[in-house]
Design an enzyme around this catalytic site. Structure first.
Site, PDB file in Angstrom:
ATOM      1  CB  SER A  33       1.469  53.008  50.643  1.00 32.30           C
ATOM      2  OG  SER A  33       0.803  53.906  51.499  1.00 32.30           O
ATOM      3  CD  GLU A  34      -2.344  51.617  50.912  1.00 29.81           C
ATOM      4  OE1 GLU A  34      -2.125  50.413  51.119  1.00 29.81           O
ATOM      5  OE2 GLU A  34      -1.785  52.538  51.548  1.00 29.81           O
ATOM      6  CB  THR A  35      -4.119  56.875  45.105  1.00 30.59           C
ATOM      7  OG1 THR A  35      -2.739  57.265  45.114  1.00 30.59           O
ATOM      8  CG2 THR A  35      -4.954  58.024  44.576  1.00 30.59           C
ATOM      9  CG  HIS A  77      -2.680  55.803  54.958  1.00 28.57           C
ATOM     10  ND1 HIS A  77      -2.503  54.589  54.329  1.00 28.57           N
ATOM     11  CD2 HIS A  77      -2.147  56.730  54.131  1.00 28.57           C
ATOM     12  CE1 HIS A  77      -1.883  54.780  53.185  1.00 28.57           C
ATOM     13  NE2 HIS A  77      -1.661  56.071  53.027  1.00 28.57           N
ATOM     14  CD  GLU A 119       0.888  51.924  54.288  1.00 29.40           C
ATOM     15  OE1 GLU A 119       1.509  52.790  53.633  1.00 29.40           O
ATOM     16  OE2 GLU A 119      -0.154  51.379  53.901  1.00 29.40           O
TER      17      GLU A 119
END
Length: 292
Positions: A45-47, A74, A221
């Site tokens: 979902s995120e980097t 996160h 998420e």
């Protein structure tokens, strides 16, 4: 060019679950287009991309698979936990530079916490049509809301609609209309929707939640520090839940379940929230080597 990406699970509940984030260290030589391409390849979902900063300990930039985002809870916890494991930060206070300013970071034993601002509320009751659209897009109706409460737009640095449902069963059965949620997210400038009930799986926890952010390419998420902050403020200010430390469960109601817990410490003055710290534990899982 080859780039090393570490996958770090943040907000692990004991030794279970956690929300995977990509972390790229020493990212100074990468441009925005390359970072977006890496985030799309990583597919979580995120980097987070970590580079040097002239105003904070580190500069952090966050990319979902389809766009850049100002903050990510996160991925912040994942990054600073990794930096701690590598001996690049000590216990105590640190900081991150972001797109919209700097934020304090606290490393406390094996936990990492990130600062969020005092809450800003926007009630939606004065627009019945919009409220009806939100509930329909989430796949619920007014009869399933907690008595006396309505969804509210809450921002502590990133905006979410916080939606209070009567019990875990109603949160569990949601099958949102992702296209409708994305449209409303654009209209209200939201990161996403945080739907919760006061029921949790373990004693001492304030709520169990699910989060939907299709505007950023995230259907659901698994653990969301930037949403847990607004929810903790809502619990304190609108539901009078006692205590300055609130624990939020997330991920238990996903398929398959992946338990996560987010700790939110409210910093209060005369009963008012001045700021908060949201955080938890993280575990490094594996590394990827990508060609860009």
């Amino acid at each position: 060019m080859r780039v090393q990406v570490r996958i770090v699970n943040a907000f692990v509940d004991g030794k279970q679950g956690g929300n995977p984030a990509g972390v790229v260290l020493q990212a100074d030589g990468l441009d925005a287009q390359q970072k977006q391409a890496i985030a799309a390849q990583v597919g979580v979902s995120e980097t987070a991309f970590v580079s040097s900063s002239s105003s904070a300990a580190f500069k952090l930039e966050f990319f979902t698979p389809n766009r850049q985002i100002a903050h990510c809870g996160h991925a912040t916890v994942a990054t600073f936990s990794l930096l701690r494991q590598l001996g690049q930060v000590d216990e105590g206070w640190s900081s991150k530079e972001t797109l919209d300013g700097n934020r304090d970071i606290l490393i406390q034993a094996d936990m990492a916490f990130m600062e969020q601002r005092a809450p800003e509320y926007c009630d939606l009751d004065d627009d019945p049509a919009l409220l009806a659209d939100i509930l329909a897009a989430l796949g619920t109706d007014p009869g399933h809301l907690l008595p006396g409460l309505r969804p509210v737009r809450v921002s502590t640095g990133g905006a979410f609609v916080v939606a209070p449902l009567v019990d875990e069963a109603q949160v569990h059965v949601l099958q949102p209309d992702q296209a409708a949620l994305a449209r409303i997210s654009e209209q209200l400038e939201l990161i996403g929707f945080y739907v919760f009930s006061p029921q949790a799986r373990k004693p001492g926890r304030a709520a169990g939640a699910r989060m939907f952010a299709p505007r950023y390419g995230i259907a659901e998420e698994a653990a969301t520090g930037m949403a847990a902050g607004p929810l903790a403020c809502f619990l304190h200010d609108r539901m009078q839940v006692p205590g300055a430390r609130l624990l939020i469960e997330q991920g238990y109601l996903m398929q398959p379940p992946s338990p996560r817990v987010i700790t939110v410490d409210l910093q209060l003055a005369d009963g008012r929230i001045e700021r908060l710290l949201a955080g938890g534990r993280a575990q490094t899982m594996h590394e990827l080597s990508l060609e860009i």
